[in-house]
Scaffold this active site. Structure first.
Site, PDB file in Angstrom:
ATOM      1  N   SER A  16       3.434  13.612 -17.429  1.00 49.79           N
ATOM      2  CA  SER A  16       4.292  12.921 -18.385  1.00 49.79           C
ATOM      3  C   SER A  16       3.471  11.932 -19.188  1.00 49.79           C
ATOM      4  O   SER A  16       2.720  11.121 -18.625  1.00 49.79           O
ATOM      5  CB  SER A  16       5.401  12.165 -17.659  1.00 49.79           C
ATOM      6  OG  SER A  16       6.071  11.283 -18.542  1.00 49.79           O
ATOM      7  N   HIS A  39       4.581  16.985 -20.535  1.00 46.21           N
ATOM      8  CA  HIS A  39       5.973  16.563 -20.376  1.00 46.21           C
ATOM      9  C   HIS A  39       6.225  15.368 -21.296  1.00 46.21           C
ATOM     10  O   HIS A  39       5.571  14.325 -21.178  1.00 46.21           O
ATOM     11  CB  HIS A  39       6.242  16.173 -18.919  1.00 46.21           C
ATOM     12  CG  HIS A  39       7.680  15.907 -18.616  1.00 46.21           C
ATOM     13  ND1 HIS A  39       8.580  16.902 -18.291  1.00 46.21           N
ATOM     14  CD2 HIS A  39       8.376  14.745 -18.575  1.00 46.21           C
ATOM     15  CE1 HIS A  39       9.756  16.366 -18.058  1.00 46.21           C
ATOM     16  NE2 HIS A  39       9.667  15.057 -18.237  1.00 46.21           N
ATOM     17  N   ASP A  41       8.949  12.688 -22.644  1.00 43.56           N
ATOM     18  CA  ASP A  41      10.233  12.048 -22.363  1.00 43.56           C
ATOM     19  C   ASP A  41      10.798  11.439 -23.641  1.00 43.56           C
ATOM     20  O   ASP A  41      10.212  10.516 -24.214  1.00 43.56           O
ATOM     21  CB  ASP A  41      10.061  10.954 -21.310  1.00 43.56           C
ATOM     22  CG  ASP A  41       9.699  11.522 -19.952  1.00 43.56           C
ATOM     23  OD1 ASP A  41      10.504  12.297 -19.416  1.00 43.56           O
ATOM     24  OD2 ASP A  41       8.609  11.200 -19.439  1.00 43.56           O
ATOM     25  N   MET A  43      13.867   9.361 -25.099  1.00 40.86           N
ATOM     26  CA  MET A  43      14.956   8.476 -24.667  1.00 40.86           C
ATOM     27  C   MET A  43      15.535   7.749 -25.872  1.00 40.86           C
ATOM     28  O   MET A  43      14.797   7.362 -26.781  1.00 40.86           O
ATOM     29  CB  MET A  43      14.437   7.460 -23.648  1.00 40.86           C
ATOM     30  CG  MET A  43      13.712   8.061 -22.460  1.00 40.86           C
ATOM     31  SD  MET A  43      13.210   6.776 -21.285  1.00 40.86           S
ATOM     32  CE  MET A  43      12.035   7.683 -20.280  1.00 40.86           C
ATOM     33  N   HIS A  72      11.817  16.613 -22.412  1.00 43.16           N
ATOM     34  CA  HIS A  72      12.903  16.151 -21.539  1.00 43.16           C
ATOM     35  C   HIS A  72      13.767  15.172 -22.328  1.00 43.16           C
ATOM     36  O   HIS A  72      13.362  14.034 -22.588  1.00 43.16           O
ATOM     37  CB  HIS A  72      12.315  15.484 -20.291  1.00 43.16           C
ATOM     38  CG  HIS A  72      13.333  14.957 -19.343  1.00 43.16           C
ATOM     39  ND1 HIS A  72      13.010  14.154 -18.268  1.00 43.16           N
ATOM     40  CD2 HIS A  72      14.684  15.123 -19.279  1.00 43.16           C
ATOM     41  CE1 HIS A  72      14.107  13.849 -17.602  1.00 43.16           C
ATOM     42  NE2 HIS A  72      15.134  14.412 -18.204  1.00 43.16           N
ATOM     43  N   MET A  74      16.501  12.710 -22.657  1.00 45.59           N
ATOM     44  CA  MET A  74      17.396  11.757 -21.994  1.00 45.59           C
ATOM     45  C   MET A  74      18.156  11.027 -23.087  1.00 45.59           C
ATOM     46  O   MET A  74      17.924   9.854 -23.388  1.00 45.59           O
ATOM     47  CB  MET A  74      16.579  10.801 -21.117  1.00 45.59           C
ATOM     48  CG  MET A  74      16.023  11.473 -19.883  1.00 45.59           C
ATOM     49  SD  MET A  74      14.848  10.465 -18.950  1.00 45.59           S
ATOM     50  CE  MET A  74      13.309  10.976 -19.759  1.00 45.59           C
ATOM     51  N   MET A 143      16.010  15.163 -11.064  1.00 42.91           N
ATOM     52  CA  MET A 143      15.458  13.824 -11.173  1.00 42.91           C
ATOM     53  C   MET A 143      15.341  13.217  -9.779  1.00 42.91           C
ATOM     54  O   MET A 143      16.321  13.177  -9.027  1.00 42.91           O
ATOM     55  CB  MET A 143      16.334  12.943 -12.057  1.00 42.91           C
ATOM     56  CG  MET A 143      16.355  13.330 -13.521  1.00 42.91           C
ATOM     57  SD  MET A 143      14.738  13.252 -14.317  1.00 42.91           S
ATOM     58  CE  MET A 143      14.287  11.526 -14.071  1.00 42.91           C
ATOM     59  N   ASP A 181      10.972  15.313 -11.130  1.00 44.17           N
ATOM     60  CA  ASP A 181      10.459  14.292 -12.058  1.00 44.17           C
ATOM     61  C   ASP A 181      10.830  12.927 -11.518  1.00 44.17           C
ATOM     62  O   ASP A 181      12.012  12.605 -11.386  1.00 44.17           O
ATOM     63  CB  ASP A 181      11.074  14.510 -13.442  1.00 44.17           C
ATOM     64  CG  ASP A 181      10.583  13.506 -14.479  1.00 44.17           C
ATOM     65  OD1 ASP A 181       9.750  12.647 -14.138  1.00 44.17           O
ATOM     66  OD2 ASP A 181      11.034  13.596 -15.636  1.00 44.17           O
TER      67      ASP A 181
END
Length: 225
Positions: A16, A39, A41, A43, A72, A74, A143, A181
Site C-alpha cells: 500500500s 495497492h 487507498d 479515501m 481500494h 473507501m 479488512m 488489508d
C-alpha cells in the site's frame, strides 16, 4: 489449511502506498518493483475519517508504472466513481459492501470496463449476506483493521470470517482471491494465510523498511515456508 489448498491461487503481495512519500510517488512506486500490484487507498473523508487522493492522482500514477493497480475505494457512492477508475486502466477496483447500493450491477460494470471487480468488508461486516454474489467477484477484501488509517494493529477477530470466506470460495473452485488489508507484517501474515488469505496488503511493513523490495522478499519467504 483445507484439504483442497492445492487448488488455491499463489500468494500475492500488494504494498500500500498509503505509507509512501506522497510528494514522490513515482520514486516510491519504483522502490516496489517486485510487487504483484500497487495497492492505492482512495479515501473521501466521508466513508472513512481520512482524505487521501482521487482520480487525477491515480491517473498520474497509471502513467508512471506498468505494475497492476489495485484500487481500494473507501468512499461514498462507489456505484458512480468505481467505473471511472476502471476507465483509467486500473486492473482491479475494490468497492465496499457497506457503501455500494447495487454491488452486483457495479461488479458487472467493472467487468465491462475490463477491470477485476473486488468487494471489501469492514471487520464487523459479516460475509453471509454476500455469499450468493461471490461468483460476480474476482477478489474479496477482508479488512483486518478499521479502514481509514495505516499503522493499525491486526485484528485477530477477523480470522474466523476469513476461514468462512475461504470455505465459500473453495466451494466455488478457489479462483476468487481473498485479500487482507491492515496490520499485515512478518508477525501477522502467516496467521492470515493459515486462515485462508492469499493476497496481502502491506503498507508500514514495506515502506518503513530501508529497502521496500527486500521487505517484499522477506514476506514472500515467510509464505513459502
Amino acid at each position: 489449511m483445507a484439504a483442497d489448498a492445492q487448488h488455491r491461487r499463489s500468494p500475492c503481495i500488494h504494498p500500500s502506498i498509503l505509507n509512501a512519500d506522497f510528494a514522490n510517488l513515482a520514486r516510491e512506486i519504483s522502490r516496489i518493483s517486485t510487487a504483484d500490484a500497487v495497492h492505492v487507498d482512495v479515501m473521501d473523508n466521508h466513508f472513512v475519517p481520512n482524505l487521501t487522493l482521487g482520480l487525477p492522482v491515480v491517473e498520474s500514477i497509471r502513467k508512471t508504472t506498468d505494475l497492476p493497480l489495485d484500487i481500494h475505494l473507501m468512499i461514498e457512492d462507489p456505484d458512480i466513481w468505481a467505473p471511472q477508475y476502471a476507465e483509467l486502466g486500473c486492473e482491479s477496483v475494490t468497492f465496499h459492501a457497506e457503501a455500494a447500493k447495487a454491488p452486483v450491477r457495479l461488479a458487472r460494470e467493472l467487468h465491462a470496463q475490463q477491470a477485476q471487480a473486488a468487494m471489501a468488508l469492514k471487520p464487523a461486516t459479516g460475509i453471509e449476506p454476500y455469499l450468493d454474489m461471490l461468483g460476480e467477484l474476482d477478489m474479496l477484501l477482508m479488512m483486518t483493521v478499521e479502514p481509514g488509517f495505516g499503522g493499525q494493529a491486526f485484528l485477530d477477530l477477523v480470522l474466523p470470517k476469513i476461514r468462512r470466506a475461504r470455505r465459500a470460495v473453495d466451494d466455488l473452485g478457489g479462483q476468487i482471491a481473498i485479500q487482507v488489508d491492515g496490520g499485515i507484517n512478518a508477525e501477522t501474515i502467516l496467521r492470515a494465510a493459515d486462515a485462508g488469505a492469499d493476497t496481502f496488503v502491506a503498507g508500514s511493513a514495506v515502506y518503513s523498511a530501508e529497502d521496500p523490495d527486500a521487505a517484499i522478499a522477506d514476506l514472500r519467504a515467510l509464505l513459502a515456508r
